[in-house]
Design a protein around this motif. Structure first.
Motif, PDB file in Angstrom:
ATOM      1  N   VAL A 116       0.835  -1.199   0.000  1.00 32.75           N
ATOM      2  CA  VAL A 116       0.000   0.000   0.000  1.00 32.75           C
ATOM      3  C   VAL A 116       0.877   1.260   0.000  1.00 32.75           C
ATOM      4  O   VAL A 116       0.627   2.202  -0.759  1.00 32.75           O
ATOM      5  CB  VAL A 116      -0.980  -0.006   1.196  1.00 32.75           C
ATOM      6  N   ALA A 117       1.904   1.268   0.829  1.00 34.99           N
ATOM      7  CA  ALA A 117       2.809   2.416   0.864  1.00 34.99           C
ATOM      8  C   ALA A 117       3.467   2.632  -0.498  1.00 34.99           C
ATOM      9  O   ALA A 117       3.538   3.761  -0.994  1.00 34.99           O
ATOM     10  CB  ALA A 117       3.867   2.224   1.948  1.00 34.99           C
ATOM     11  N   TRP A 118       3.939   1.554  -1.109  1.00 32.79           N
ATOM     12  CA  TRP A 118       4.609   1.648  -2.403  1.00 32.79           C
ATOM     13  C   TRP A 118       3.657   2.169  -3.485  1.00 32.79           C
ATOM     14  O   TRP A 118       4.011   3.003  -4.300  1.00 32.79           O
ATOM     15  CB  TRP A 118       5.175   0.288  -2.783  1.00 32.79           C
ATOM     16  N   ASN A 119       2.421   1.684  -3.477  1.00 31.41           N
ATOM     17  CA  ASN A 119       1.465   2.047  -4.527  1.00 31.41           C
ATOM     18  C   ASN A 119       0.755   3.373  -4.286  1.00 31.41           C
ATOM     19  O   ASN A 119       0.407   4.052  -5.252  1.00 31.41           O
ATOM     20  CB  ASN A 119       0.396   0.965  -4.682  1.00 31.41           C
ATOM     21  N   ASP A 120       0.498   3.703  -3.035  1.00 33.02           N
ATOM     22  CA  ASP A 120      -0.447   4.782  -2.761  1.00 33.02           C
ATOM     23  C   ASP A 120       0.101   5.991  -2.006  1.00 33.02           C
ATOM     24  O   ASP A 120      -0.588   7.001  -1.928  1.00 33.02           O
ATOM     25  CB  ASP A 120      -1.644   4.228  -1.983  1.00 33.02           C
ATOM     26  N   ARG A 144      12.255  10.662   3.645  1.00 27.73           N
ATOM     27  CA  ARG A 144      13.605  10.096   3.751  1.00 27.73           C
ATOM     28  C   ARG A 144      13.751   9.165   4.945  1.00 27.73           C
ATOM     29  O   ARG A 144      14.456   8.176   4.881  1.00 27.73           O
ATOM     30  CB  ARG A 144      14.610  11.251   3.818  1.00 27.73           C
ATOM     31  N   ASP A 145      13.036   9.442   6.036  1.00 28.44           N
ATOM     32  CA  ASP A 145      13.182   8.637   7.248  1.00 28.44           C
ATOM     33  C   ASP A 145      12.024   7.663   7.480  1.00 28.44           C
ATOM     34  O   ASP A 145      11.901   7.097   8.559  1.00 28.44           O
ATOM     35  CB  ASP A 145      13.361   9.551   8.463  1.00 28.44           C
ATOM     36  N   ASP A 146      11.184   7.446   6.476  1.00 27.96           N
ATOM     37  CA  ASP A 146      10.055   6.520   6.613  1.00 27.96           C
ATOM     38  C   ASP A 146      10.581   5.096   6.815  1.00 27.96           C
ATOM     39  O   ASP A 146      11.436   4.630   6.059  1.00 27.96           O
ATOM     40  CB  ASP A 146       9.186   6.581   5.353  1.00 27.96           C
ATOM     41  N   PRO A 147      10.090   4.374   7.840  1.00 30.21           N
ATOM     42  CA  PRO A 147      10.578   3.010   8.099  1.00 30.21           C
ATOM     43  C   PRO A 147      10.429   2.076   6.891  1.00 30.21           C
ATOM     44  O   PRO A 147      11.304   1.255   6.631  1.00 30.21           O
ATOM     45  CB  PRO A 147       9.717   2.537   9.269  1.00 30.21           C
ATOM     46  N   PHE A 148       9.335   2.207   6.142  1.00 37.12           N
ATOM     47  CA  PHE A 148       9.139   1.400   4.933  1.00 37.12           C
ATOM     48  C   PHE A 148      10.276   1.655   3.949  1.00 37.12           C
ATOM     49  O   PHE A 148      10.885   0.737   3.414  1.00 37.12           O
ATOM     50  CB  PHE A 148       7.775   1.718   4.300  1.00 37.12           C
ATOM     51  N   VAL A 186      13.250   2.958   4.523  1.00 39.83           N
ATOM     52  CA  VAL A 186      14.538   2.531   5.066  1.00 39.83           C
ATOM     53  C   VAL A 186      14.711   1.023   4.900  1.00 39.83           C
ATOM     54  O   VAL A 186      15.785   0.548   4.520  1.00 39.83           O
ATOM     55  CB  VAL A 186      14.691   2.968   6.542  1.00 39.83           C
ATOM     56  N   LYS A 187      13.649   0.237   5.143  1.00 39.35           N
ATOM     57  CA  LYS A 187      13.726  -1.220   4.949  1.00 39.35           C
ATOM     58  C   LYS A 187      14.034  -1.570   3.497  1.00 39.35           C
ATOM     59  O   LYS A 187      14.856  -2.445   3.215  1.00 39.35           O
ATOM     60  CB  LYS A 187      12.406  -1.888   5.345  1.00 39.35           C
ATOM     61  N   ILE A 188      13.376  -0.897   2.567  1.00 38.66           N
ATOM     62  CA  ILE A 188      13.624  -1.149   1.142  1.00 38.66           C
ATOM     63  C   ILE A 188      15.063  -0.766   0.790  1.00 38.66           C
ATOM     64  O   ILE A 188      15.754  -1.502   0.088  1.00 38.66           O
ATOM     65  CB  ILE A 188      12.610  -0.387   0.257  1.00 38.66           C
ATOM     66  N   ALA A 189      15.520   0.364   1.297  1.00 39.04           N
ATOM     67  CA  ALA A 189      16.892   0.805   1.024  1.00 39.04           C
ATOM     68  C   ALA A 189      17.908  -0.207   1.536  1.00 39.04           C
ATOM     69  O   ALA A 189      18.880  -0.529   0.841  1.00 39.04           O
ATOM     70  CB  ALA A 189      17.138   2.178   1.638  1.00 39.04           C
ATOM     71  N   VAL A 190      17.683  -0.728   2.737  1.00 44.14           N
ATOM     72  CA  VAL A 190      18.586  -1.736   3.300  1.00 44.14           C
ATOM     73  C   VAL A 190      18.573  -2.983   2.424  1.00 44.14           C
ATOM     74  O   VAL A 190      19.622  -3.557   2.107  1.00 44.14           O
ATOM     75  CB  VAL A 190      18.206  -2.063   4.763  1.00 44.14           C
ATOM     76  N   ALA A 191      17.377  -3.411   2.013  1.00 44.68           N
ATOM     77  CA  ALA A 191      17.257  -4.603   1.163  1.00 44.68           C
ATOM     78  C   ALA A 191      17.937  -4.401  -0.187  1.00 44.68           C
ATOM     79  O   ALA A 191      18.416  -5.360  -0.792  1.00 44.68           O
ATOM     80  CB  ALA A 191      15.788  -4.974   0.975  1.00 44.68           C
ATOM     81  N   LEU A 192      17.996  -3.168  -0.650  1.00 45.88           N
ATOM     82  CA  LEU A 192      18.679  -2.854  -1.913  1.00 45.88           C
ATOM     83  C   LEU A 192      20.179  -2.618  -1.706  1.00 45.88           C
ATOM     84  O   LEU A 192      20.890  -2.278  -2.647  1.00 45.88           O
ATOM     85  CB  LEU A 192      18.056  -1.605  -2.550  1.00 45.88           C
ATOM     86  N   ASN A 193      20.646  -2.777  -0.464  1.00 52.91           N
ATOM     87  CA  ASN A 193      22.052  -2.554  -0.106  1.00 52.91           C
ATOM     88  C   ASN A 193      22.496  -1.114  -0.343  1.00 52.91           C
ATOM     89  O   ASN A 193      23.647  -0.863  -0.724  1.00 52.91           O
ATOM     90  CB  ASN A 193      22.973  -3.523  -0.860  1.00 52.91           C
ATOM     91  N   LEU A 194      21.594  -0.169  -0.114  1.00 53.62           N
ATOM     92  CA  LEU A 194      21.931   1.238  -0.268  1.00 53.62           C
ATOM     93  C   LEU A 194      22.479   1.777   1.050  1.00 53.62           C
ATOM     94  O   LEU A 194      21.956   1.475   2.117  1.00 53.62           O
ATOM     95  CB  LEU A 194      20.690   2.050  -0.665  1.00 53.62           C
ATOM     96  N   THR A 195      23.498   2.565   0.947  1.00 54.45           N
ATOM     97  CA  THR A 195      24.031   3.253   2.120  1.00 54.45           C
ATOM     98  C   THR A 195      23.199   4.512   2.362  1.00 54.45           C
ATOM     99  O   THR A 195      22.388   4.918   1.513  1.00 54.45           O
ATOM    100  CB  THR A 195      25.498   3.661   1.890  1.00 54.45           C
TER     101      THR A 195
END
Length: 97
Positions: A58-62, A68-72, A74-83
């Motif tokens: 829902v967050a991704w679509n809507d 920048r600091d949204d937990p959703f 941040v989780k995606i960024a970590v999963a993408l191996n982004l610093t």
């Protein structure tokens, strides 16, 4: 083909600040330019907990904006191996679009 760093605007100097929020259009364009857009949906699909997966979808679509600091996010960024610097660069790029 262009390299990732040719699309990203590097993190701002200390005098500048990273935009704390960008709209969905800007965020998705920055992900496309960075070659990351197609990696997001499989990450969402791989979330084991059904409720967390649905909330993330829902967050991704809507979500009209991405913070920048949204937990959703941040989780995606970590999963993408982004610093943090990578994520800042994406937000800086997105804000410029």
């Amino acid at each position: 083909m262009k390299q990732l760093d040719e699309y990203l605007t590097f993190p701002p100097s200390p005098a500048q600040s990273v935009s704390p929020s960008v709209n969905r259009y800007q965020a998705r364009q920055a992900l496309v330019l960075a070659g990351l857009f197609d990696r997001v949906q499989p990450l969402i699909d791989g979330i084991q907990d059904p409720t967390e997966r649905m909330l993330t979808q829902v967050a991704w679509n809507d979500a009209p904006n991405f913070k920048r600091d949204d937990p959703f996010l941040v989780k995606i960024a970590v999963a993408l191996n982004l610093t943090d610097a990578d994520l800042d660069a994406l937000f800086t790029t997105a804000a410029s679009l």
